[in-house]
Motif scaffolding. Structure first.
Motif, short mmCIF file in Angstrom:
data_model
loop_
_atom_site.label_atom_id
_atom_site.label_comp_id
_atom_site.label_asym_id
_atom_site.label_seq_id
_atom_site.Cartn_x
_atom_site.Cartn_y
_atom_site.Cartn_z
N LEU A 110 -12.55 -6.62 10.08
CA LEU A 110 -11.19 -6.28 9.68
C LEU A 110 -10.53 -7.42 8.92
O LEU A 110 -9.94 -7.23 7.85
N GLU A 111 -10.65 -8.63 9.45
CA GLU A 111 -10.08 -9.80 8.78
C GLU A 111 -11.00 -10.31 7.67
O GLU A 111 -10.56 -10.69 6.60
N LYS A 112 -12.32 -10.33 7.98
CA LYS A 112 -13.28 -10.88 7.04
C LYS A 112 -13.29 -10.12 5.71
O LYS A 112 -13.44 -10.72 4.63
N SER A 113 -13.12 -8.80 5.74
CA SER A 113 -13.16 -8.00 4.51
C SER A 113 -11.84 -8.01 3.76
O SER A 113 -11.75 -7.51 2.63
N GLY A 114 -10.78 -8.53 4.34
CA GLY A 114 -9.47 -8.54 3.69
C GLY A 114 -8.67 -7.26 3.92
O GLY A 114 -7.56 -7.11 3.40
N ILE A 115 -9.21 -6.34 4.72
CA ILE A 115 -8.51 -5.08 4.96
C ILE A 115 -7.23 -5.31 5.75
O ILE A 115 -6.21 -4.64 5.53
N ALA A 116 -7.23 -6.25 6.66
CA ALA A 116 -6.03 -6.54 7.45
C ALA A 116 -4.88 -6.97 6.53
O ALA A 116 -3.73 -6.56 6.72
N ARG A 117 -5.20 -7.80 5.53
CA ARG A 117 -4.16 -8.23 4.58
C ARG A 117 -3.65 -7.05 3.73
O ARG A 117 -2.46 -6.95 3.41
N ILE A 118 -4.58 -6.15 3.39
CA ILE A 118 -4.17 -4.98 2.62
C ILE A 118 -3.20 -4.12 3.43
O ILE A 118 -2.17 -3.66 2.92
N ILE A 119 -3.50 -3.93 4.69
CA ILE A 119 -2.62 -3.11 5.55
C ILE A 119 -1.25 -3.76 5.67
O ILE A 119 -0.20 -3.10 5.56
N ALA A 120 -1.22 -5.06 5.88
CA ALA A 120 0.06 -5.76 6.02
C ALA A 120 0.87 -5.69 4.74
O ALA A 120 2.09 -5.48 4.75
N THR A 121 0.20 -5.89 3.60
CA THR A 121 0.90 -5.85 2.31
C THR A 121 1.46 -4.46 2.02
O THR A 121 2.59 -4.30 1.56
N ARG A 122 0.68 -3.43 2.31
CA ARG A 122 1.15 -2.07 2.06
C ARG A 122 2.33 -1.71 2.95
O ARG A 122 3.25 -1.01 2.53
N ARG A 123 2.31 -2.19 4.18
CA ARG A 123 3.44 -1.93 5.07
C ARG A 123 4.69 -2.64 4.57
O ARG A 123 5.80 -2.08 4.61
N LEU A 124 4.52 -3.86 4.07
CA LEU A 124 5.66 -4.60 3.58
C LEU A 124 6.23 -3.95 2.32
O LEU A 124 7.45 -3.90 2.12
N ALA A 125 5.34 -3.44 1.45
CA ALA A 125 5.78 -2.82 0.21
C ALA A 125 6.10 -1.34 0.36
O ALA A 125 6.56 -0.71 -0.59
N ARG A 126 5.84 -0.79 1.53
CA ARG A 126 6.06 0.64 1.79
C ARG A 126 5.36 1.48 0.73
O ARG A 126 5.94 2.37 0.10
N ALA A 127 4.10 1.20 0.56
CA ALA A 127 3.31 1.87 -0.48
C ALA A 127 2.47 2.99 0.11
O ALA A 127 1.32 3.19 -0.26
N GLY A 128 3.04 3.75 1.03
CA GLY A 128 2.28 4.83 1.66
C GLY A 128 1.96 5.98 0.73
O GLY A 128 1.11 6.81 1.03
N HIS A 129 2.66 6.07 -0.42
CA HIS A 129 2.40 7.17 -1.33
C HIS A 129 1.16 6.92 -2.17
O HIS A 129 0.72 7.83 -2.90
#
Length: 493
Positions: A110-129
């Motif tokens: 999860l952390e090694k692939s960078g997916i955790a950062r992607i999830i956090a960034t999308r939540r911050l940017a509210r990019a659910g669409h």
């Protein structure tokens, strides 16, 4: 080539074509290419099939939602997960559905692939669409490891580790799992793309309907009529074109009014000098030059009178009353009988005595007289001209003369276009006929064959069909014949 070229010229067709290209490229990049690159596609060996099937089971469990206990129970109850535990002592899994996390071990990728950062960034940017997908299968220290991430508003993450021994997967299940996986990859892209395409298509269709409504107004109208196009409800991109067309219509109408005024004024002012000139010529001594000059003045006077008639027909409103077509035809024949007698042409009127239409009797008489006059001029000696009427509201004038060439038919109603060598003709007769037809909102049809004659048919509004009170027939009229050059009595046939 034509079938392909016509949609390209349409704005809607261009939009659909570009959207289809966009969707096709997106499906390739988001679905086809990942499936082709996946180990389960490159090699359906038992171990790769087990990884593919386990991923499909985990994704299906996550889509059903629920709290941590329900999700964990659902995963552990699946027979395939139970087989993986039994045959692979090192098998571990981790699953995340939004804030719900379950598993038999902490996530490694999860952390090694960078997916955790992607999830956090999308939540911050509210990019659910915006949908995001990623997955990968790698060789781990104790077997195959696999992780997959899908986020279209709710992040879902699956991690499988330590799969070293295959499990029993039914033959049909890999294909089903492949279809499920393909849909899982595609829905995050297809659904928004199809939604946007549907909205854009609806907007285009609405505006196309409006544009076609405007286009229906841009139809041939009565000469000189200025009908502006309605600008309400149109998209702003079309308004400059509509306003330009309206300016062109206004300029054309103004030019037509000036032209009519000039013709009317010129013709009116010429009548008096021509009358004075004719009177003075008639006072001169008899001579060949005097006779020719008087004939020329008469011809000029007729042109002037026809121009005035043409102008008045177009400017004055028509008084629609019940008019007997048979009586109109008879009067035209009686008036032109001397001309037909000199030409050696037979005039005939055929049809019922009670054919009544709505119109101006004087104007209809002018039109019929001009048609019969032209027919006489086109008919050789010994020929015939038939005037036929019908109760349904039509009148035809047919001759067996020289006919009109097919390539000249479109111009026959233009002023000063002549089709005979008669010295007295000047090409305004059919223009007057067309003006009368247009003033009555009627139609006129022409059928001609060179060497066999021409037929003009005018269709008026029938008084009976319009529900009007039928006028009394002025004089009974059946089929009336006057033989040109044989005398003055008519013969009924």
């Amino acid at each position: 080539m034509t079938l392909f070229h016509r949609p390209i010229r349409s704005i809607l067709g261009q939009m659909i074509l570009l959207c289809a290209v966009f969707v096709g490229v997106g499906i390739y990049l988001r679905v086809v290419r990942p499936l082709l690159d996946a180990p389960s596609i490159r090699s359906l060996d038992p171990l790769a099939r087990a990884v593919l099937h386990a991923d499909a089971v985990m994704q299906a469990a996550l889509r059903q939602g629920g709290d941590a206990a329900a999700l964990s129970a659902r995963i552990e109850a699946d027979p395939s997960i139970q087989q993986l535990h039994g045959r692979n002592p090192s098998f571990r899994y981790f699953a995340m559905n939004g804030d719900v996390r379950v598993g038999t071990a902490a996530p490694r990728y999860l952390e090694k692939s960078g997916i955790a950062r992607i999830i956090a960034t999308r939540r911050l940017a509210r990019a659910g669409h915006l949908c995001v997908w990623a997955e990968e299968t790698v060789n781990g220290p104790r077997g195959l490891d696999h992780f997959g991430f899908h986020d279209c508003g709710t992040p879902r993450y699956v991690e499988l580790r330590g799969i070293a021994a295959p499990i029993d997967v039914p033959v049909a299940r890999p294909a089903q799992a492949l279809a499920v996986r393909a849909w899982s990859l595609a829905q995050g892209f297809l659904l928004p793309a199809l939604g946007v395409l549907t909205i854009c298509t609806a907007i285009m269709v609405i505006h196309i309907v409006r544009i076609r409504r405007i286009a229906r107004l841009v139809q041939p109208v009565e000469e000189g009529e200025a009908r502006q196009l309605d600008e309400s409800g149109l998209p702003s991109e079309i308004l400059p074109l509509i306003r330009a067309v309206n300016r062109m219509i206004a300029a054309g109408a103004a030019g037509e009014r000036r032209r009519r005024f000039f013709l009317s004024a010129a013709a009116h002012e010429m009548r008096t000098p021509l009358a004075v000139l004719r009177t003075r010529l008639e006072l001169l001594d008899d001579s060949e030059d005097r006779t020719k000059l008087i004939a020329d003045v008469r011809r000029l006077s007729r042109v002037v009178n026809d121009l005035l008639t043409l102008t008045r027909i177009r400017e004055r409103p028509v008084e629609f009353v019940d008019t007997n077509l048979s009586a109109v035809g008879r009067q035209a024949v009686e008036g032109l009988d001397p001309v037909a007698m000199r030409q050696g042409v037979t005039l005939r009127v055929e049809g019922p005595r009670d054919a009544v239409v709505l119109g101006d009797e004087r104007l209809i008489g002018i039109a019929v007289t001009n048609l019969v006059d032209n027919a006489i001029a086109a008919t050789p000696p010994g020929g015939s001209v038939w005037i036929t009427v019908a109760r349904s509201g039509w009148l035809s004038v047919r001759d067996n003369g020289t006919g009109i060439a097919a390539d000249r038919l479109p111009e026959i109603f233009e002023p000063f276009v002549r089709f005979s060598d008669r010295p007295s003709g000047h090409g305004l007769g059919l223009a007057i006929v067309r003006a009368v037809v247009d003033a009555h909102h009627a139609t006129i049809e022409v059928a001609s064959e060179e060497g066999r004659g021409t037929t003009f048919t005018i269709r008026f509004a029938s008084a009976q069909g319009a529900g009007s009170r039928q006028s009394p027939v002025r004089r009974p009229l059946g089929s009336w014949v006057r033989e040109g050059g044989t005398g003055g009595d008519g013969t009924r046939i």
